[in-house]
Scaffold this motif. Structure first.
Motif, PDB file in Angstrom:
ATOM      1  N   ASP A 271       0.830  -1.210   0.000  1.00 44.72           N
ATOM      2  CA  ASP A 271       0.000   0.000   0.000  1.00 44.72           C
ATOM      3  C   ASP A 271       0.863   1.259   0.000  1.00 44.72           C
ATOM      4  OD1 ASP A 271      -2.664  -0.993   0.043  1.00 44.72           O
ATOM      5  OD2 ASP A 271      -2.451  -1.510   2.175  1.00 44.72           O
ATOM      6  N   GLU A 272       0.323   2.308  -0.577  1.00 42.67           N
ATOM      7  CA  GLU A 272       1.038   3.587  -0.600  1.00 42.67           C
ATOM      8  C   GLU A 272       0.303   4.658   0.201  1.00 42.67           C
ATOM      9  OE1 GLU A 272       1.576   4.295  -4.774  1.00 42.67           O
ATOM     10  OE2 GLU A 272       2.912   2.566  -4.988  1.00 42.67           O
ATOM     11  N   TYR A 273      -0.701   4.224   0.983  1.00 41.52           N
ATOM     12  CA  TYR A 273      -1.385   5.206   1.829  1.00 41.52           C
ATOM     13  C   TYR A 273      -1.032   4.935   3.294  1.00 41.52           C
ATOM     14  CZ  TYR A 273      -4.756   1.357   2.184  1.00 41.52           C
ATOM     15  OH  TYR A 273      -5.339   0.130   2.370  1.00 41.52           O
ATOM     16  N   PRO A 285      10.570  -3.087  -5.648  1.00 43.90           N
ATOM     17  CA  PRO A 285       9.656  -2.632  -4.580  1.00 43.90           C
ATOM     18  C   PRO A 285       8.892  -1.369  -4.962  1.00 43.90           C
ATOM     19  CG  PRO A 285      11.923  -2.020  -4.081  1.00 43.90           C
ATOM     20  CD  PRO A 285      11.981  -2.847  -5.340  1.00 43.90           C
ATOM     21  N   ASN A 286       7.720  -1.183  -4.321  1.00 43.12           N
ATOM     22  CA  ASN A 286       7.039   0.110  -4.419  1.00 43.12           C
ATOM     23  C   ASN A 286       6.955   0.786  -3.052  1.00 43.12           C
ATOM     24  OD1 ASN A 286       4.936  -1.618  -3.427  1.00 43.12           O
ATOM     25  ND2 ASN A 286       3.400  -0.149  -4.143  1.00 43.12           N
ATOM     26  N   ASN A 287       7.490   0.118  -1.992  1.00 39.34           N
ATOM     27  CA  ASN A 287       7.644   0.703  -0.648  1.00 39.34           C
ATOM     28  C   ASN A 287       9.100   0.471  -0.227  1.00 39.34           C
ATOM     29  OD1 ASN A 287       4.643   0.253   1.465  1.00 39.34           O
ATOM     30  ND2 ASN A 287       4.846   1.111  -0.584  1.00 39.34           N
ATOM     31  N   LEU A 319       8.207   6.138  -3.986  1.00 34.92           N
ATOM     32  CA  LEU A 319       8.581   7.000  -5.109  1.00 34.92           C
ATOM     33  C   LEU A 319       7.366   7.324  -5.970  1.00 34.92           C
ATOM     34  CD1 LEU A 319      11.855   5.121  -6.030  1.00 34.92           C
ATOM     35  CD2 LEU A 319      11.765   7.539  -5.373  1.00 34.92           C
ATOM     36  N   CYS A 320       6.260   6.624  -5.727  1.00 30.66           N
ATOM     37  CA  CYS A 320       5.048   6.866  -6.509  1.00 30.66           C
ATOM     38  C   CYS A 320       4.424   8.204  -6.109  1.00 30.66           C
ATOM     39  CB  CYS A 320       4.034   5.747  -6.280  1.00 30.66           C
ATOM     40  SG  CYS A 320       4.487   4.202  -7.108  1.00 30.66           S
ATOM     41  N   ASN A 321       3.619   8.737  -7.031  1.00 34.13           N
ATOM     42  CA  ASN A 321       2.868   9.945  -6.700  1.00 34.13           C
ATOM     43  C   ASN A 321       1.531   9.554  -6.047  1.00 34.13           C
ATOM     44  OD1 ASN A 321       1.187   9.147  -8.794  1.00 34.13           O
ATOM     45  ND2 ASN A 321       2.235  10.425 -10.301  1.00 34.13           N
ATOM     46  N   SER A 323      -1.427   9.814  -7.017  1.00 33.14           N
ATOM     47  CA  SER A 323      -2.510   9.296  -7.848  1.00 33.14           C
ATOM     48  C   SER A 323      -2.219   7.893  -8.362  1.00 33.14           C
ATOM     49  CB  SER A 323      -2.811  10.249  -9.009  1.00 33.14           C
ATOM     50  OG  SER A 323      -1.685  10.375  -9.834  1.00 33.14           O
ATOM     51  N   CYS A 324      -1.196   7.239  -7.802  1.00 34.33           N
ATOM     52  CA  CYS A 324      -0.925   5.843  -8.181  1.00 34.33           C
ATOM     53  C   CYS A 324      -2.064   4.949  -7.665  1.00 34.33           C
ATOM     54  CB  CYS A 324       0.399   5.379  -7.594  1.00 34.33           C
ATOM     55  SG  CYS A 324       0.766   3.644  -7.976  1.00 34.33           S
ATOM     56  N   MET A 325      -2.389   3.923  -8.447  1.00 35.42           N
ATOM     57  CA  MET A 325      -3.480   3.002  -8.077  1.00 35.42           C
ATOM     58  C   MET A 325      -3.247   2.356  -6.718  1.00 35.42           C
ATOM     59  SD  MET A 325      -6.396   2.036  -9.592  1.00 35.42           S
ATOM     60  CE  MET A 325      -7.215   2.148  -8.001  1.00 35.42           C
ATOM     61  N   MET A 326      -1.994   2.211  -6.279  1.00 33.43           N
ATOM     62  CA  MET A 326      -1.743   1.593  -4.969  1.00 33.43           C
ATOM     63  C   MET A 326      -1.950   2.583  -3.820  1.00 33.43           C
ATOM     64  SD  MET A 326      -1.570  -1.438  -5.770  1.00 33.43           S
ATOM     65  CE  MET A 326      -1.354  -2.163  -4.145  1.00 33.43           C
ATOM     66  N   ASP A 327      -2.276   3.832  -4.186  1.00 35.89           N
ATOM     67  CA  ASP A 327      -2.643   4.825  -3.173  1.00 35.89           C
ATOM     68  C   ASP A 327      -4.162   5.011  -3.120  1.00 35.89           C
ATOM     69  OD1 ASP A 327      -2.605   6.930  -1.335  1.00 35.89           O
ATOM     70  OD2 ASP A 327      -0.895   7.899  -2.286  1.00 35.89           O
ATOM     71  N   TYR A 336      -1.241   3.243 -12.583  1.00 38.93           N
ATOM     72  CA  TYR A 336      -0.089   2.839 -11.775  1.00 38.93           C
ATOM     73  C   TYR A 336       1.095   3.717 -12.168  1.00 38.93           C
ATOM     74  CZ  TYR A 336      -2.560  -1.561 -10.721  1.00 38.93           C
ATOM     75  OH  TYR A 336      -3.450  -2.497 -10.299  1.00 38.93           O
ATOM     76  N   PHE A 337       1.848   4.155 -11.161  1.00 43.21           N
ATOM     77  CA  PHE A 337       3.023   4.995 -11.436  1.00 43.21           C
ATOM     78  C   PHE A 337       4.249   4.105 -11.659  1.00 43.21           C
ATOM     79  CE2 PHE A 337       5.968   8.606 -10.145  1.00 43.21           C
ATOM     80  CZ  PHE A 337       5.692   9.371 -11.265  1.00 43.21           C
ATOM     81  N   SER A 338       5.330   4.738 -12.109  1.00 46.12           N
ATOM     82  CA  SER A 338       6.508   4.023 -12.610  1.00 46.12           C
ATOM     83  C   SER A 338       7.020   2.866 -11.723  1.00 46.12           C
ATOM     84  CB  SER A 338       7.613   5.044 -12.871  1.00 46.12           C
ATOM     85  OG  SER A 338       8.828   4.408 -13.038  1.00 46.12           O
ATOM     86  N   PRO A 339       7.214   3.038 -10.412  1.00 47.26           N
ATOM     87  CA  PRO A 339       7.690   1.897  -9.613  1.00 47.26           C
ATOM     88  C   PRO A 339       6.716   0.714  -9.666  1.00 47.26           C
ATOM     89  CG  PRO A 339       8.018   3.939  -8.415  1.00 47.26           C
ATOM     90  CD  PRO A 339       7.168   4.278  -9.601  1.00 47.26           C
ATOM     91  N   CYS A 340       5.422   1.009  -9.642  1.00 49.86           N
ATOM     92  CA  CYS A 340       4.417  -0.054  -9.706  1.00 49.86           C
ATOM     93  C   CYS A 340       4.398  -0.699 -11.090  1.00 49.86           C
ATOM     94  CB  CYS A 340       3.048   0.493  -9.329  1.00 49.86           C
ATOM     95  SG  CYS A 340       2.921   0.873  -7.565  1.00 49.86           S
ATOM     96  N   ARG A 341       4.568   0.099 -12.129  1.00 52.30           N
ATOM     97  CA  ARG A 341       4.617  -0.465 -13.482  1.00 52.30           C
ATOM     98  C   ARG A 341       5.761  -1.474 -13.597  1.00 52.30           C
ATOM     99  NH1 ARG A 341       3.281   3.671 -18.231  1.00 52.30           N
ATOM    100  NH2 ARG A 341       1.170   4.189 -17.578  1.00 52.30           N
TER     101      ARG A 341
HETATM  102 ZN   LIG Z   1       2.614   2.988  -7.020  1.00 52.44          ZN
END
Ligand SMILES: [Zn+2]
Length: 355
Positions: A271-273, A285-287, A319-321, A323-327, A336-341
């Motif tokens: 999660d990014e929230y 990773p995205n975290n 590193l995601c913004n 508005s990434c789907m994981m947020d 999805y932002f770049s790390p998630c992609r």
């Molecule tokens: Zn993300």
């Protein structure tokens, strides 16, 4: 490496991937076509009219051909010939989308395989999709409703109806919309439309609210679903959804939640929230467990160390913004932002390699 190249080529991605814009689009005045296909209803009865549609994402389409082959399915799932593959329609200089309707349906106990061959600007590509008609004769097995590839090489997602769904057409329609308006809408996942198979479970499960602490009730045929990387319970009651014990949940109408929870269930993202589930994955990773980890990783995904930010008051960084789907969860699909992609690409590549 070969597998990876093939996969990237299939998904229409030019190497090198990271941090590069897709500049090749401007190389000629006519664009190569990008299309996708769907059938409706997603899980038709033997006598339902079935419409097969090819839609355009971009580019110039010069010609479309549609081929269909119908097989009989036995009670043990063995396929036998019902009719050879036949060209059912051809469109020259078509106005997209193009559709063909099979009046009166394909009959019971069938597996229908349709193939759209799309030509434009010297590019030809083929979409092949298989689906079963209702009822499916193989007891307690996941029913293929939109299958595009070898199930040992692609992501498999099983939709499980919650016992709180009282009208099954609501569930079937939701499955169709999750394919077209979630998986084939988000810009990155849509590139991998040949890497996701979708199934419907014939047995119900039941989702619980995260705050109750109770795990989701799995369907009684759970042991038959081990082939699938993702199992999702679609429910009607509004709950706080979660992923756990190999199954995740979403309201049947939330296209954003299904992609967020698939982020956990299919691709292994955190999660990014603030207040969510956090960990730093070993690969892509995205975290991150420290600011320095996030800063050091940034160039790998086309970002800068200044893009690293703390996830609220949690002791994790991203590193995601925002508005990434994981947020995000809820009704709407977010990109999805770049790390998630990069994590999604990694997970799909692992599958393509048979892992
Ligand atoms: Zn993300």
């Amino acid at each position: 490496m070969k597998e990876r190249r093939n996969l990237l080529a299939r998904a229409g991605i030019k190497q090198p991937l990271l941090g590069m814009a897709l500049l090749a689009t401007f190389a000629s005045c006519k664009e190569k076509p990008e299309t996708f296909v769907i059938h409706s209803p997603i899980y038709p009865t033997g006598s339902n009219n079935v419409t097969l549609t090819c839609r355009k994402i971009s580019g110039d389409v010069e010609n479309v051909k549609l081929y269909v082959m119908v097989s009989n399915v036995s009670s043990t799932g063995v396929l036998s010939s019902s009719s050879p593959e036949a060209l059912v329609q051809e469109w020259s200089s078509p106005t997209m989308p193009v559709s063909y309707t099979k009046s009166g349906g394909y009959g019971t106990n069938k597996l229908v395989k349709y193939r759209f061959v799309v030509k434009g600007n010297d590019k030809t590509y083929t979409h092949t999709v298989s689906f079963a008609t209702r009822p499916y004769p193989v007891a307690n097995q996941a029913i293929p409703v939109y299958c595009v590839g070898d199930k040992d090489k692609v992501m498999n997602l099983v939709f499980i109806p919650d016992s709180d769904i009282d009208v099954m057409d609501t569930f079937y329609n939701a499955v169709q919309l999750d394919i077209t308006d979630a998986f084939q809408k988000e810009d990155w996942l849509r590139r991998f439309r040949k890497s996701h198979n979708f199934y419907i479970n014939p047995v119900t499960g039941h989702a619980h609210d995260y705050d109750t602490g109770e795990p989701h009730d799995k369907p009684s045929n759970w042991s038959n679903l081990s082939f699938a990387q993702g199992k999702v319970i679609l429910h009607k009651t509004v709950l706080r959804d979660f992923a756990g014990g190999g199954v995740f949940s979403t309201e049947y109408f939330n296209r954003g939640t299904i992609l967020h929870e698939s982020g956990h269930g299919l691709y292994g993202m955190a999660d990014e929230y603030s207040g969510g589930s956090h960990w730093q994955a070993e690969e892509k990773p995205n975290n991150f467990t420290s600011l320095a980890n996030a800063q050091n990783y940034a160039p790998n995904v086309g970002l800068q160390s200044s893009d690293a930010n703390k996830i609220g008051s949690d002791n994790f960084w991203e590193l995601c913004n925002d508005s990434c789907m994981m947020d995000k969860t809820g009704l709407n699909v977010w990109p999805y932002f770049s790390p998630c992609r990069n994590r999604i690409l990694y997970a799909i590549t692992q599958r393509a390699n048979g892992n």
